[in-house]
Scaffold this active site. Sequence first.
Site, PDB file in Angstrom:
ATOM      1  N   HIS A 136      -6.122  -6.385  -0.137  1.00 22.32           N
ATOM      2  CA  HIS A 136      -5.668  -6.726  -1.487  1.00 22.32           C
ATOM      3  C   HIS A 136      -5.526  -5.500  -2.387  1.00 22.32           C
ATOM      4  CE1 HIS A 136     -10.088  -6.972  -2.490  1.00 22.32           C
ATOM      5  NE2 HIS A 136      -9.654  -6.451  -3.606  1.00 22.32           N
ATOM      6  N   ASP A 166      -9.140  -9.198   5.177  1.00 24.00           N
ATOM      7  CA  ASP A 166      -8.930  -8.437   3.941  1.00 24.00           C
ATOM      8  C   ASP A 166      -9.189  -6.954   4.160  1.00 24.00           C
ATOM      9  OD1 ASP A 166      -8.199  -7.995   1.314  1.00 24.00           O
ATOM     10  OD2 ASP A 166     -10.213  -8.360   0.520  1.00 24.00           O
ATOM     11  N   SER A 243     -13.290  -2.178  -4.882  1.00 20.32           N
ATOM     12  CA  SER A 243     -12.748  -2.755  -3.649  1.00 20.32           C
ATOM     13  C   SER A 243     -12.317  -1.670  -2.678  1.00 20.32           C
ATOM     14  CB  SER A 243     -11.550  -3.647  -3.961  1.00 20.32           C
ATOM     15  OG  SER A 243     -11.952  -4.951  -4.242  1.00 20.32           O
TER      16      SER A 243
END
Length: 507
Positions: A136, A166, A243
Amino acid sequence: MKLKNIFLIVAISVATSLLSIWGYGTWLRNQSVSIQNDGKVPVNYAGFFDKDAPTGIPDFTAAATSATPAVVHIKTKIKGKTVSSKNRNPLGDMFGDDDPFFQFFGGPRSYSIPDQQASGSGVIMSADGYIITNNHVVDGASDINVTLSNRKSYKGTVVGTDPNTDLAVIKIDAGNLPYMMMGNSDDVKLGQWVMAVGYPLNLDVTVTAGIISAKSRSIGINKSDRAIESFIQTDAAVNPGNSGGALINTEGELIGINSAIASPTGSYAGYSYAIPVNIVKKAVNDLIKFGAVQRAYIGIQYPREDMNDEQKKQNGVRDGTGVFVTDVAADGAAKAAGLKKGDFVTKLNDVEVNSGPELQEQVARYKPGDKINVTYVRDGKEYNTALTLKNKSGNYDVVKTETSFDNIGGELVTIDKETARKNDITGGVQVKKIGDGLLKNTRIQEGFIITSVDGQDVNSLDDLKNILNNADGTVRLEGVYPGYDGTYGYPLTLNSNGSNNDNGYNP
């Protein structure tokens, strides 16, 4: 005499008291600190005291010093696009959305979404510039910029992505880079001290500490069709921008890739979640070697973690140790190995599994064609069997990278001769339905018949597939709408699957 008698009585009393105190203390030291629940079985306090155990917060200085140079700042740019009403009238392409005549007849107004910028983190995994991050973080990016801890910047290119875990791998053209040593997430224990390293909130490299608060946690944040969620949960502060960054142990080893936040605001509010490094190792090696993760399947279905007692009763789910099998795939590995509905899978290669996430985490380490031992319980009796894992197609073939055609997102069919005759065309591919994918980012409406791509004739699905899979960047789809005169053209960008995955919970 009376005085002597008094002293003698006092002396005897004192001696008796001291002897009683000593005797009671000796007896007390030999007893367990317990309560009685039924008058027979002692229930001891859940305590552990070890005089040799280390106390206090560990020193993260060495770990931070070795880890921070291997964590990078990733900045991405996502090209803007024009969005119009889903129920678009094809006349809008003839007159233009802002034409008064078109607006008079109820034509929708289009609006533009400007270029967007995003920020995340990444972990250098090799000296020659391979970097791990989250899918993402780079999803839909047209430009990727990677900045090292020494502030040198490089252009990044995507090697491969996997929405199911992911995870993504990007590459920069650099050498002799500091890289992160990978640990073993199986060794992670509840209460263990860990540290998160990344670039939150567009700050410079930042480290935060916390403890492991849970393992094999599924939170339902990954919306892909075959999502794998078996997170390491920690209370180390993680914010937007973290992230793709590192979760490390006190030795500075990578034990997870930070991916998500449990928060009502999208910022740190208590817990964060990291992908275990043992899943990461397999996924990134596959992405580099094959361009796609070679995911293996046992071929069983099992209940959701959030089923209540009534739902379990309706679905025939029984309580027991292990993962309850609600069904087996007809062409799956489990069926061939003899597993049945109603079995409890308790171990994979002698590793205990007690939930769906734990089972997913173990299977995610293998590829189609690998043989594993499965322990299961049926009618109270334990069995062992060996099975050969398969891919999602039910065979052992290598899964290739998804192509542009695979990501088009929708239901397309080759038109029949009668439809071609009515529309005065030789052939084409009709868009029956638009789903989540490349077509969703265009102004194409359902019913459109594609007759050419960049001037190349399209008479069938095979024609369209071959053209798109050999194209790059932006192409132009041309075709007709049944019942309308004229030819319409639409740009289609092939380097994005249209997914943004930005729901305020991903850091």
